[in-house]
Design a protein around this motif. Structure first.
Motif, mmCIF file in Angstrom:
data_model
loop_
_atom_site.group_PDB
_atom_site.id
_atom_site.type_symbol
_atom_site.label_atom_id
_atom_site.label_comp_id
_atom_site.label_asym_id
_atom_site.label_seq_id
_atom_site.Cartn_x
_atom_site.Cartn_y
_atom_site.Cartn_z
ATOM 1 N N SER A 1 5.301 4.687 44.781
ATOM 2 C CA SER A 1 4.024 5.205 45.273
ATOM 3 C C SER A 1 4.280 6.112 46.468
ATOM 4 O O SER A 1 5.370 6.105 47.041
ATOM 5 C CB SER A 1 3.097 4.058 45.668
ATOM 6 O OG SER A 1 3.742 3.210 46.581
ATOM 7 N N MET A 2 3.271 6.902 46.821
ATOM 8 C CA MET A 2 3.446 7.795 47.965
ATOM 9 C C MET A 2 2.320 7.591 48.956
ATOM 10 O O MET A 2 1.165 7.427 48.577
ATOM 11 C CB MET A 2 3.493 9.253 47.525
ATOM 12 C CG MET A 2 3.784 10.182 48.698
ATOM 13 S SD MET A 2 3.862 11.916 48.196
ATOM 14 C CE MET A 2 5.606 12.181 48.132
ATOM 15 N N ILE A 3 2.689 7.585 50.223
ATOM 16 C CA ILE A 3 1.696 7.529 51.293
ATOM 17 C C ILE A 3 1.973 8.735 52.189
ATOM 18 O O ILE A 3 3.109 9.216 52.253
ATOM 19 C CB ILE A 3 1.783 6.182 52.059
ATOM 20 C CG1 ILE A 3 0.538 5.960 52.910
ATOM 21 C CG2 ILE A 3 3.042 6.053 52.880
ATOM 22 C CD1 ILE A 3 0.350 4.509 53.348
ATOM 23 N N ARG A 4 0.938 9.237 52.838
ATOM 24 C CA ARG A 4 1.133 10.445 53.658
ATOM 25 C C ARG A 4 1.326 10.091 55.128
ATOM 26 O O ARG A 4 0.738 9.149 55.630
ATOM 27 C CB ARG A 4 -0.047 11.374 53.457
ATOM 28 C CG ARG A 4 -0.051 11.865 52.021
ATOM 29 C CD ARG A 4 -1.008 12.971 51.785
ATOM 30 N NE ARG A 4 -0.870 13.414 50.398
ATOM 31 C CZ ARG A 4 -1.533 14.424 49.888
ATOM 32 N NH1 ARG A 4 -2.368 15.121 50.634
ATOM 33 N NH2 ARG A 4 -1.342 14.779 48.633
ATOM 34 N N GLN A 5 2.156 10.909 55.755
ATOM 35 C CA GLN A 5 2.492 10.636 57.158
ATOM 36 C C GLN A 5 1.421 11.164 58.112
ATOM 37 O O GLN A 5 1.334 10.713 59.253
ATOM 38 C CB GLN A 5 3.855 11.267 57.489
ATOM 39 C CG GLN A 5 4.381 10.876 58.858
ATOM 40 C CD GLN A 5 5.675 11.559 59.214
ATOM 41 O OE1 GLN A 5 6.225 12.323 58.440
ATOM 42 N NE2 GLN A 5 6.173 11.295 60.412
ATOM 43 N N GLY A 6 0.612 12.128 57.667
ATOM 44 C CA GLY A 6 -0.319 12.752 58.613
ATOM 45 C C GLY A 6 0.468 13.664 59.529
ATOM 46 O O GLY A 6 1.116 14.587 59.065
ATOM 47 N N LYS A 7 0.481 13.368 60.804
ATOM 48 C CA LYS A 7 1.216 14.229 61.744
ATOM 49 C C LYS A 7 2.720 14.020 61.597
ATOM 50 O O LYS A 7 3.170 12.894 61.368
ATOM 51 C CB LYS A 7 0.806 13.904 63.172
ATOM 52 C CG LYS A 7 -0.638 14.259 63.453
ATOM 53 C CD LYS A 7 -1.007 13.848 64.858
ATOM 54 C CE LYS A 7 -2.475 14.141 65.099
ATOM 55 N NZ LYS A 7 -2.998 13.444 66.263
ATOM 56 N N ALA A 8 3.494 15.097 61.754
ATOM 57 C CA ALA A 8 4.957 15.014 61.663
ATOM 58 C C ALA A 8 5.514 14.641 63.030
ATOM 59 O O ALA A 8 5.881 15.503 63.817
ATOM 60 C CB ALA A 8 5.531 16.348 61.184
ATOM 61 N N LEU A 9 5.560 13.335 63.319
ATOM 62 C CA LEU A 9 5.965 12.901 64.663
ATOM 63 C C LEU A 9 7.347 12.259 64.690
ATOM 64 O O LEU A 9 7.701 11.625 65.677
ATOM 65 C CB LEU A 9 4.916 11.938 65.236
ATOM 66 C CG LEU A 9 3.502 12.522 65.449
ATOM 67 C CD1 LEU A 9 2.559 11.465 66.011
ATOM 68 C CD2 LEU A 9 3.546 13.734 66.368
#
Ligand code: G1P
Length: 290
Positions: free
Chosen positions: A100-108
């Motif tokens: 499955s894939m989840i999104r990181q949002g900001k690239a921190l």
């Protein structure tokens, strides 16, 4: 005995070291021989007993998730043309494995990417595989055996495990480097994995400041507690939330082990070593075809 069945594979990086190739193709899908690089990393995880794989990405990386899905239209087209064996070969993911894939949002940063997987991983202990590093799958079972060894070692004493390997002086600045309390554990000639306590890590030091030449390869087995440390980790080297800082905090309270690597690894996230890896993988597969 605690068995690790979950793994996180961060795939959110832009791959600036792989431009221009990575401008429109995610670096994780660039070929090594006849398969995309991430194929080997997922196979390695599955061979070590992982059943749930969480990719941490962003909008431009959905092609990676699609690679692990069944393309129903392609499947029926191939079967209609009698190419059942080819269709079967594309559906290689075992039925009891989910990707499955989840999104990181900001690239921190890497630490932030691993923390982004928390809603799916929940309370489980888990492995992390960095897909820039591909372990040589052609030398017996050695590649997958590294992770299997780490999972087994974790199940015995609950110490998180971090795979390390000796690197050349010129490469020390590219990696997290282990600080050892007792260097006598290292036997460079050894053909077996060895696991022992580590005092700490320094992220990408200059050679002169490096506490050893043992570099973090990109395979980890973590106690679920790492999430609490990641949640409290502030940005440091490169302005990013570093996994290495959370590991140091974990070491001071619970202890962490390094595991020495068996076999060879290839850096598929750097253009020069990627090209060398491509040639090696292609040669192995061509030899298999003959
Ligand atoms: C990351 C880690 C580093 C590790 C390396 C392995 O760095 O922060 O500790 O040695 O992966 O590839 P990155 O290559 O993402 O900058």
């Amino acid at each position: 005995m605690k068995k690790i069945t979950h793994a996180v594979i961060p795939v959110a990086g832009f791959g600036t070291r792989m431009l221009p190739l990575s401008k429109s193709v995610p670096k994780e899908l660039l070929p090594l021989g006849n398969r995309p690089a991430i194929h080997y990393v997922v196979e390695e995880a599955i061979a070590a007993g992982i059943k749930h794989i969480v990719l941490v990405g962003h909008a431009q990386k959905s092609a990676i998730e699609n690679y692990f899905d069944i393309n129903v239209e392609l499947d029926s087209q191939l079967r209609a043309k009698g190419k059942d064996a080819l269709a079967d070969s594309l559906n290689w993911l075992p039925e009891d494995v989910t990707v499955s894939m989840i999104r990181q949002g900001k690239a921190l940063g890497l630490g932030h990417a691993v923390l982004a997987a928390r809603p799916i991983i929940g309370e489980y202990d888990f492995a992390v595989l960095l897909p820039d590093v591909v372990l040589d799958p052609f030398t017996g079972d050695m590649a997958a055996d590294n992770l299997a060894f780490m999972i087994d070692a974790f199940s015995k004493d609950n110490h998180s495990q971090i795979l390390v390997d000796n690197v050349a002086d010129a490469d020390v600045h590219k990696y997290g480097i282990a600080q050892l309390s007792d260097a006598s554990n290292i036997d460079e000639q050894s053909d077996t994995n060895i696991s022992f306590k580590v005092a700490g890590f320094v992220e990408k030091p200059k050679l002169a400041d490096a506490p050893s030449k043992l570099a973090v390869v990109g395979r980890y087995v973590f106690s679920n507690k790492i999430f609490d440390y990641l949640a409290n980790t502030k940005a440091s080297v490169g302005g990013e939330i570093q996994l290495t800082d959370a590991i140091d905090a974990l070491i001071s309270e619970y202890g962490v082990n390094v595991t020495t690597m068996r076999g060879n690894s290839y850096d598929a996230g750097d253009m020069r070593s990627y090209m060398q890896a491509f040639i090696y993988f292609a040669e192995q597969q061509l030899a298999d075809d003959e």
